[in-house]
Design a protein around this motif. Structure first.
Motif, short mmCIF file in Angstrom:
data_model
loop_
_atom_site.label_atom_id
_atom_site.label_comp_id
_atom_site.label_asym_id
_atom_site.label_seq_id
_atom_site.Cartn_x
_atom_site.Cartn_y
_atom_site.Cartn_z
N VAL A 29 0.84 -1.20 0.00
CA VAL A 29 0.00 0.00 0.00
C VAL A 29 0.88 1.25 0.00
N SER A 30 1.96 1.22 0.77
CA SER A 30 2.85 2.37 0.84
C SER A 30 3.48 2.68 -0.51
N LYS A 31 3.76 1.65 -1.31
CA LYS A 31 4.40 1.85 -2.61
C LYS A 31 3.49 2.68 -3.53
N ILE A 32 2.18 2.49 -3.41
CA ILE A 32 1.25 3.30 -4.19
C ILE A 32 1.03 4.65 -3.51
N GLY A 33 0.83 4.62 -2.19
CA GLY A 33 0.69 5.85 -1.43
C GLY A 33 -0.73 6.40 -1.41
N CYS A 34 -1.14 6.84 -0.23
CA CYS A 34 -2.45 7.48 -0.07
C CYS A 34 -2.41 8.47 1.09
N ILE A 35 -1.26 9.13 1.24
CA ILE A 35 -1.05 10.06 2.35
C ILE A 35 -2.10 11.17 2.32
N GLY A 36 -2.66 11.45 3.48
CA GLY A 36 -3.67 12.51 3.58
C GLY A 36 -5.05 12.08 3.15
N LEU A 51 0.29 4.61 7.61
CA LEU A 51 0.54 5.06 6.24
C LEU A 51 0.19 6.53 6.03
N GLY A 52 -0.12 7.24 7.11
CA GLY A 52 -0.29 8.69 7.01
C GLY A 52 -1.62 9.16 6.45
N LEU A 53 -2.65 8.33 6.55
CA LEU A 53 -3.97 8.80 6.13
C LEU A 53 -4.58 9.68 7.21
N ARG A 54 -5.49 10.52 6.82
CA ARG A 54 -6.09 11.45 7.77
C ARG A 54 -7.32 10.90 8.45
N ALA A 55 -8.09 10.07 7.75
CA ALA A 55 -9.41 9.70 8.25
C ALA A 55 -9.76 8.27 7.90
#
Length: 205
Positions: A29-36, A51-55
């Protein structure tokens, strides 16, 4: 989903008991990324938080109670998200489509609230998918409630979304061979993986 209400702790313990599988999936999942972004079917926050998601959104209050408080948590169903259109840059869906009544509706709602959608599944025809199907047939509390899909089926479900890339891991069959680094793959290659993430973008973007 009564099983998740009654066994939220058991669900969360899966990640502690299988650290290599969990870390392999996190890396994919981190390789694709979904930060925020926001995770639909956030559960106990095992992906969203590190993984740095907000919600996160989940229909099971008992699961949300176990999730990290730094996440903005909302109780709701994926088919009708209580989130305004375009609220997030990315929507993440990890092993949730197999448990919902209408995966098409969840993908459609994800595309409404974010221009990027990342959907991760256990491909049905992979060695891991076949294992979980067998366990489900024997009455496993979680896998018996799941309907597994192929990567190609998920791509077909995602009306209005264009697949951008696929990242996959867990190519080693059960019981696995330690933590695996994720790789970019074709749809066909990803069908043999135990965990595959499809990145979609709204058509026209």
């Amino acid at each position: 989903m009564d099983v998740f209400k009654k066994r939220a702790g058991d669900y969360d313990a899966w990640y502690e008991k299988r650290p290599d599988l969990y870390q392999s999936e996190l890396r994919a999942v981190s390789k694709i990324g979904c930060i925020g972004g926001v995770e639909i079917g956030v559960g106990t926050g095992r992906f969203a938080a590190p993984l740095g998601l907000r919600a996160g959104v989940d229909p099971v209050r008992e699961m949300l109670r176990l999730a990290p408080r730094e996440l903005d948590l909302v109780e709701g169903v994926g088919e009708l998200l209580p989130i305004r259109a375009g609220a997030y840059p990315c929507a993440l869906i990890v092993v949730t489509l197999c448990f919902v009544k209408s995966p098409e509706a969840v993908l459609r709602e994800a595309a409404r609230i974010a221009p990027r959608v990342v959907a991760c599944i256990v491909p049905r025809e992979s060695p891991w998918g076949r294992l979980y199907l067998q366990l489900g047939a024997r009455g496993h509390p979680f896998y018996s409630k799941a309907k597994f899909y192929t990567v190609a089926e998920v791509v077909k479900m995602a009306q209005g979304l264009a697949p951008a890339r696929v990242v996959a891991t867990l190519f080693n069959p059960p019981p696995g061979g330690g933590i695996e680094e994720p790789v970019e793959a074709t749809v066909e290659e990803a069908e043999g993986a135990g965990f595959a993430c499809i990145e979609f973008k709204r058509r026209g973007i």
